[in-house]
Design a protein around this motif. Structure first.
Motif, PDB file in Angstrom:
ATOM      1  N   ALA A 144    -100.924  21.370-125.755  1.00 60.03           N
ATOM      2  CA  ALA A 144    -100.867  21.382-124.180  1.00 60.03           C
ATOM      3  C   ALA A 144    -102.383  21.149-123.629  1.00 60.03           C
ATOM      4  CB  ALA A 144    -100.481  22.666-123.782  1.00 60.03           C
ATOM      5  N   GLY A 145    -102.717  20.588-122.442  1.00 58.88           N
ATOM      6  CA  GLY A 145    -103.556  20.889-121.684  1.00 58.88           C
ATOM      7  C   GLY A 145    -103.673  21.422-120.640  1.00 58.88           C
ATOM      8  N   ALA A 146    -104.564  21.506-119.760  1.00 58.09           N
ATOM      9  CA  ALA A 146    -104.656  22.387-118.537  1.00 58.09           C
ATOM     10  C   ALA A 146    -103.783  22.026-117.745  1.00 58.09           C
ATOM     11  CB  ALA A 146    -106.177  22.481-117.931  1.00 58.09           C
ATOM     12  N   THR A 147    -103.222  23.059-116.875  1.00 59.08           N
ATOM     13  CA  THR A 147    -102.012  22.808-116.038  1.00 59.08           C
ATOM     14  C   THR A 147    -102.465  23.241-114.691  1.00 59.08           C
ATOM     15  OG1 THR A 147    -100.840  24.880-116.285  1.00 59.08           O
ATOM     16  CG2 THR A 147    -100.509  22.880-117.626  1.00 59.08           C
ATOM     17  N   GLY A 148    -103.576  24.257-114.544  1.00 61.59           N
ATOM     18  CA  GLY A 148    -103.926  24.763-113.149  1.00 61.59           C
ATOM     19  C   GLY A 148    -102.991  25.800-112.734  1.00 61.59           C
ATOM     20  N   ASP A 149    -101.678  26.384-113.292  1.00 63.88           N
ATOM     21  CA  ASP A 149    -100.882  27.168-112.923  1.00 63.88           C
ATOM     22  C   ASP A 149    -101.355  28.472-113.481  1.00 63.88           C
ATOM     23  OD1 ASP A 149     -99.144  25.409-111.625  1.00 63.88           O
ATOM     24  OD2 ASP A 149     -98.006  25.008-113.780  1.00 63.88           O
ATOM     25  N   ARG A 150    -101.042  29.697-112.487  1.00 67.45           N
ATOM     26  CA  ARG A 150    -101.388  30.984-112.767  1.00 67.45           C
ATOM     27  C   ARG A 150    -100.377  31.816-112.790  1.00 67.45           C
ATOM     28  NH1 ARG A 150    -106.506  30.404-114.766  1.00 67.45           N
ATOM     29  NH2 ARG A 150    -107.571  29.209-113.408  1.00 67.45           N
ATOM     30  N   LEU A 151    -100.264  32.985-113.438  1.00 64.02           N
ATOM     31  CA  LEU A 151     -99.297  34.054-113.171  1.00 64.02           C
ATOM     32  C   LEU A 151     -99.488  34.648-111.936  1.00 64.02           C
ATOM     33  CD1 LEU A 151     -98.768  35.501-116.856  1.00 64.02           C
ATOM     34  CD2 LEU A 151     -97.558  33.584-115.699  1.00 64.02           C
ATOM     35  N   ARG A 152     -98.540  35.216-111.380  1.00 63.16           N
ATOM     36  CA  ARG A 152     -98.989  36.042-110.277  1.00 63.16           C
ATOM     37  C   ARG A 152     -99.499  37.647-110.555  1.00 63.16           C
ATOM     38  NH1 ARG A 152     -94.003  37.013-108.217  1.00 63.16           N
ATOM     39  NH2 ARG A 152     -93.995  39.199-108.677  1.00 63.16           N
ATOM     40  N   TRP A 153    -100.650  37.752-109.825  1.00 55.18           N
ATOM     41  CA  TRP A 153    -101.446  39.129-110.150  1.00 55.18           C
ATOM     42  C   TRP A 153    -101.170  39.873-109.324  1.00 55.18           C
ATOM     43  CZ3 TRP A 153    -105.737  39.967-114.025  1.00 55.18           C
ATOM     44  CH2 TRP A 153    -105.815  38.895-114.987  1.00 55.18           C
ATOM     45  N   GLU A 154    -101.041  41.210-109.812  1.00 55.87           N
ATOM     46  CA  GLU A 154    -100.991  42.381-108.839  1.00 55.87           C
ATOM     47  C   GLU A 154    -101.940  43.542-109.837  1.00 55.87           C
ATOM     48  OE1 GLU A 154     -97.170  43.702-106.984  1.00 55.87           O
ATOM     49  OE2 GLU A 154     -96.397  42.176-108.272  1.00 55.87           O
ATOM     50  N   THR A 155    -102.962  44.086-108.855  1.00 51.12           N
ATOM     51  CA  THR A 155    -103.921  45.047-109.518  1.00 51.12           C
ATOM     52  C   THR A 155    -103.950  46.293-108.747  1.00 51.12           C
ATOM     53  OG1 THR A 155    -105.663  44.281-108.480  1.00 51.12           O
ATOM     54  CG2 THR A 155    -104.807  42.949-110.344  1.00 51.12           C
ATOM     55  N   SER A 156    -104.179  47.372-109.736  1.00 46.60           N
ATOM     56  CA  SER A 156    -104.675  48.735-109.254  1.00 46.60           C
ATOM     57  C   SER A 156    -105.864  48.965-109.878  1.00 46.60           C
ATOM     58  CB  SER A 156    -103.474  49.738-109.529  1.00 46.60           C
ATOM     59  OG  SER A 156    -103.666  51.018-109.063  1.00 46.60           O
ATOM     60  N   LEU A 157    -107.008  49.143-108.996  1.00 48.58           N
ATOM     61  CA  LEU A 157    -108.436  48.879-109.654  1.00 48.58           C
ATOM     62  C   LEU A 157    -108.793  50.536-109.008  1.00 48.58           C
ATOM     63  CD1 LEU A 157    -109.737  45.546-109.165  1.00 48.58           C
ATOM     64  CD2 LEU A 157    -108.440  46.530-111.044  1.00 48.58           C
ATOM     65  N   PRO A 158    -109.178  51.502-109.895  1.00 50.87           N
ATOM     66  CA  PRO A 158    -109.790  52.589-109.425  1.00 50.87           C
ATOM     67  C   PRO A 158    -111.229  52.314-108.713  1.00 50.87           C
ATOM     68  CG  PRO A 158    -109.057  53.266-111.512  1.00 50.87           C
ATOM     69  CD  PRO A 158    -108.875  51.701-111.330  1.00 50.87           C
ATOM     70  N   GLN A 159    -111.772  53.171-107.868  1.00 60.16           N
ATOM     71  CA  GLN A 159    -112.739  53.160-107.244  1.00 60.16           C
ATOM     72  C   GLN A 159    -114.278  52.740-108.362  1.00 60.16           C
ATOM     73  OE1 GLN A 159    -114.229  56.363-104.864  1.00 60.16           O
ATOM     74  NE2 GLN A 159    -115.964  55.446-103.959  1.00 60.16           N
ATOM     75  N   GLY A 160    -114.790  51.718-107.991  1.00 61.96           N
ATOM     76  CA  GLY A 160    -115.866  51.354-108.830  1.00 61.96           C
ATOM     77  C   GLY A 160    -115.459  49.837-109.748  1.00 61.96           C
ATOM     78  N   VAL A 161    -114.281  49.986-109.861  1.00 61.09           N
ATOM     79  CA  VAL A 161    -113.900  48.981-110.892  1.00 61.09           C
ATOM     80  C   VAL A 161    -113.566  47.701-110.158  1.00 61.09           C
ATOM     81  CG1 VAL A 161    -112.021  48.247-112.570  1.00 61.09           C
ATOM     82  CG2 VAL A 161    -112.748  50.481-112.418  1.00 61.09           C
ATOM     83  N   THR A 162    -114.438  46.544-110.794  1.00 60.36           N
ATOM     84  CA  THR A 162    -114.492  45.302-109.965  1.00 60.36           C
ATOM     85  C   THR A 162    -113.271  44.009-110.797  1.00 60.36           C
ATOM     86  OG1 THR A 162    -116.605  44.615-111.101  1.00 60.36           O
ATOM     87  CG2 THR A 162    -116.452  45.911-108.771  1.00 60.36           C
ATOM     88  N   LEU A 163    -112.961  43.206-110.147  1.00 60.16           N
ATOM     89  CA  LEU A 163    -112.408  42.138-110.654  1.00 60.16           C
ATOM     90  C   LEU A 163    -112.760  40.856-110.051  1.00 60.16           C
ATOM     91  CD1 LEU A 163    -108.474  41.556-111.474  1.00 60.16           C
ATOM     92  CD2 LEU A 163    -109.809  39.846-110.306  1.00 60.16           C
ATOM     93  N   THR A 164    -113.525  39.929-111.054  1.00 64.57           N
ATOM     94  CA  THR A 164    -114.199  38.750-110.409  1.00 64.57           C
ATOM     95  C   THR A 164    -113.707  37.473-111.340  1.00 64.57           C
ATOM     96  OG1 THR A 164    -116.114  39.035-111.677  1.00 64.57           O
ATOM     97  CG2 THR A 164    -116.086  39.876-109.419  1.00 64.57           C
ATOM     98  N   ARG A 165    -113.967  36.397-110.605  1.00 63.85           N
ATOM     99  CA  ARG A 165    -113.722  35.230-111.747  1.00 63.85           C
ATOM    100  C   ARG A 165    -115.005  34.586-112.126  1.00 63.85           C
ATOM    101  NH1 ARG A 165    -109.087  33.230-112.859  1.00 63.85           N
ATOM    102  NH2 ARG A 165    -109.846  31.768-113.896  1.00 63.85           N
ATOM    103  N   ILE A 166    -115.284  34.371-113.446  1.00 67.33           N
ATOM    104  CA  ILE A 166    -116.453  33.895-114.064  1.00 67.33           C
ATOM    105  C   ILE A 166    -116.131  32.597-114.757  1.00 67.33           C
ATOM    106  CG2 ILE A 166    -117.331  36.522-114.208  1.00 67.33           C
ATOM    107  CD1 ILE A 166    -116.700  36.362-117.111  1.00 67.33           C
ATOM    108  N   SER A 167    -117.247  31.933-115.084  1.00 68.15           N
ATOM    109  CA  SER A 167    -117.284  30.639-115.919  1.00 68.15           C
ATOM    110  C   SER A 167    -117.043  30.958-117.359  1.00 68.15           C
ATOM    111  CB  SER A 167    -118.258  29.987-115.649  1.00 68.15           C
ATOM    112  OG  SER A 167    -119.462  30.418-116.578  1.00 68.15           O
ATOM    113  N   SER A 168    -116.450  29.938-118.147  1.00 65.23           N
ATOM    114  CA  SER A 168    -116.131  30.238-119.581  1.00 65.23           C
ATOM    115  C   SER A 168    -117.437  30.566-120.206  1.00 65.23           C
ATOM    116  CB  SER A 168    -115.559  28.843-119.821  1.00 65.23           C
ATOM    117  OG  SER A 168    -114.082  28.516-119.374  1.00 65.23           O
ATOM    118  N   ALA A 169    -118.748  29.958-119.867  1.00 63.82           N
ATOM    119  CA  ALA A 169    -119.761  30.103-120.448  1.00 63.82           C
ATOM    120  C   ALA A 169    -120.153  31.551-120.428  1.00 63.82           C
ATOM    121  CB  ALA A 169    -120.845  29.084-120.080  1.00 63.82           C
TER     122      ALA A 169
END
Length: 391
Positions: free
Chosen positions: A52-77
């Motif tokens: 398979a190749g890239a499709t661009g599709d995603r699962l639906r994300w729901e998050t519970s993050l305690p104070q100080g915890v971060t979620l970011t998108r970064i590059s593959s590199a």
């Protein structure tokens, strides 16, 4: 903030059980099914994920993050630069290559939160092909519980890396509670820092086919891994867990305890547990175990424990794997005290699983798993879904 430690440079694994880790898709040709690491997997049921190749599709994300915890998108590199073991097979490398970057969850150094980090991923349909790359970084001397939950349906291929810093304590929970038509493949790799402790619990009950490679590396002396798992396969389900614990540093510890149940025609489980003890891993102590309980005819459980030892200077090393039906003595004991046979069988299975479920440490998740096991048992021993015992 990235963990301070990195896995030391290691020689190529000289074993027919493992390919050399790599980020290059070309290093993993399309398997034909006769290769050692693929011989148990029904390749036709992977729905084309091996090419398979890239499709661009995603699962639906729901998050519970305690104070100080971060979620970011970064590059593959950027994700690769954080460290950790590279992909071990074609599915894992395709997950990383096709994900278009990575999701990074960062738990800062010296964090102590009573609230768990919860990542809930839900698929919208089996026809949706999703590739994902997730990196979880835990700073030095932090204490954290991390739960990664999967629901709904998808054709899902993921590479997950968990990098645990020096002296940190991590409770990692992975749940595969997919709908019956989902496919889930990929790799979860854990790097244990110097004097760090990781407790990992994996529970796989849903999906048409689940094939997970799970690896552990030690970035320094004194790391500990306590790895637990449960799986419950119904008719036609294929649930496969492939473990590698790579001891390359002195005085590290690993304990692996997986337990499975099977019911229904063509239910198939595979557990491959390999512990590699390198020449540099003096004074380590390891034991791995897999136990399977067959509830009906027509099931198949493959369990293959392996020890590859390159030094005799170790504290201890052992492994075991068993497959069997209900213990007649346990059933007789319960029935002799007035418990009906169906209820006795249910209690035996719950006793088999509850010891592992209680290690999760998140009450809501423990109750959800107990309810899921109860629902599974209703097909064979007439359990009442409302009567699940408490954890």
């Amino acid at each position: 903030m990235a963990p301070a430690q990195r896995i030391p440079s290691l020689p190529k694994i000289a074993s027919h059980l493992h390919a050399t880790p790599s980020w290059d898709v070309a290093d993993f040709p399309v398997p034909r099914g006769r290769e050692e690491i693929w011989r148990f997997t029904p390749l036709k049921r992977l729905r084309g994920l091996l090419e398979a190749g890239a499709t661009g599709d995603r699962l639906r994300w729901e998050t519970s993050l305690p104070q100080g915890v971060t979620l970011t998108r970064i590059s593959s590199a950027e994700a690769r630069a954080l460290g950790g073991r590279a992909p071990m097979d074609r599915l894992a490398v395709l997950a990383a290559a096709n994900a278009d970057g990575a999701v990074r969850v960062d738990i800062p150094a010296e964090t102590e939160s009573a609230e768990p980090v919860i990542l809930t991923l839900t698929g919208e349909g089996a026809d949706t092909v999703v590739h994902e790359h997730v990196v979880i970084t835990v700073g030095h001397h932090a204490t954290a519980t991390i739960a990664l939950e999967h629901f709904g349906s998808a054709t899902y291929d993921a590479y997950v890396s968990v990098l645990v810093g020096e002296g940190a304590t991590v409770n990692l929970v992975e749940l595969q509670l997919w709908d019956e038509d989902a496919v889930h493949t990929g790799q979860t790799s854990v790097q244990v820092g110097r004097d760090a402790s990781v407790r990992a619990v994996t529970a796989t009950l849903g999906g048409d086919l689940v094939r997970l490679t799970q690896t552990t590396d030690y970035a320094g002396v004194g790391g500990e891994l306590h790895q637990y798992g449960i799986y419950f396969a119904d008719a036609g389900q294929h649930l496969e867990h492939r473990l590698l614990v790579d001891h390359a540093t002195p005085k590290s510890v690993s304990r692996v305890d997986y337990r499975g149940a099977l019911q229904g025609k063509d239910a198939h489980t595979v557990w491959i547990g390999d512990v590699l003890i390198r020449k540099t891993a003096e004074g380590i102590d390891t034991y791995e175990s897999d136990r399977n309980l067959v509830l009906t005819d027509g099931c198949r459980a493959d369990a293959v424990p392996n020890l590859e030892i390159e030094t005799g200077e170790i504290g201890g090393a052992g492994h075991s794997a068993t497959t069997g039906r209900f213990d007649d003595e346990h059933l007789f004991y319960l029935q002799s005290r007035g418990i009906p046979e169906a209820e006795a069988r249910r209690l035996v299975v719950f006793g088999f699983f509850t010891e592992i479920i209680n290690k999760i440490g998140v009450p809501d998740i423990e109750q959800r798993l107990l309810a899921a096991v109860t629902e599974e048992l209703s097909a064979t021993v007439g359990a009442d879904p409302a009567s699940a015992p408490t954890a």
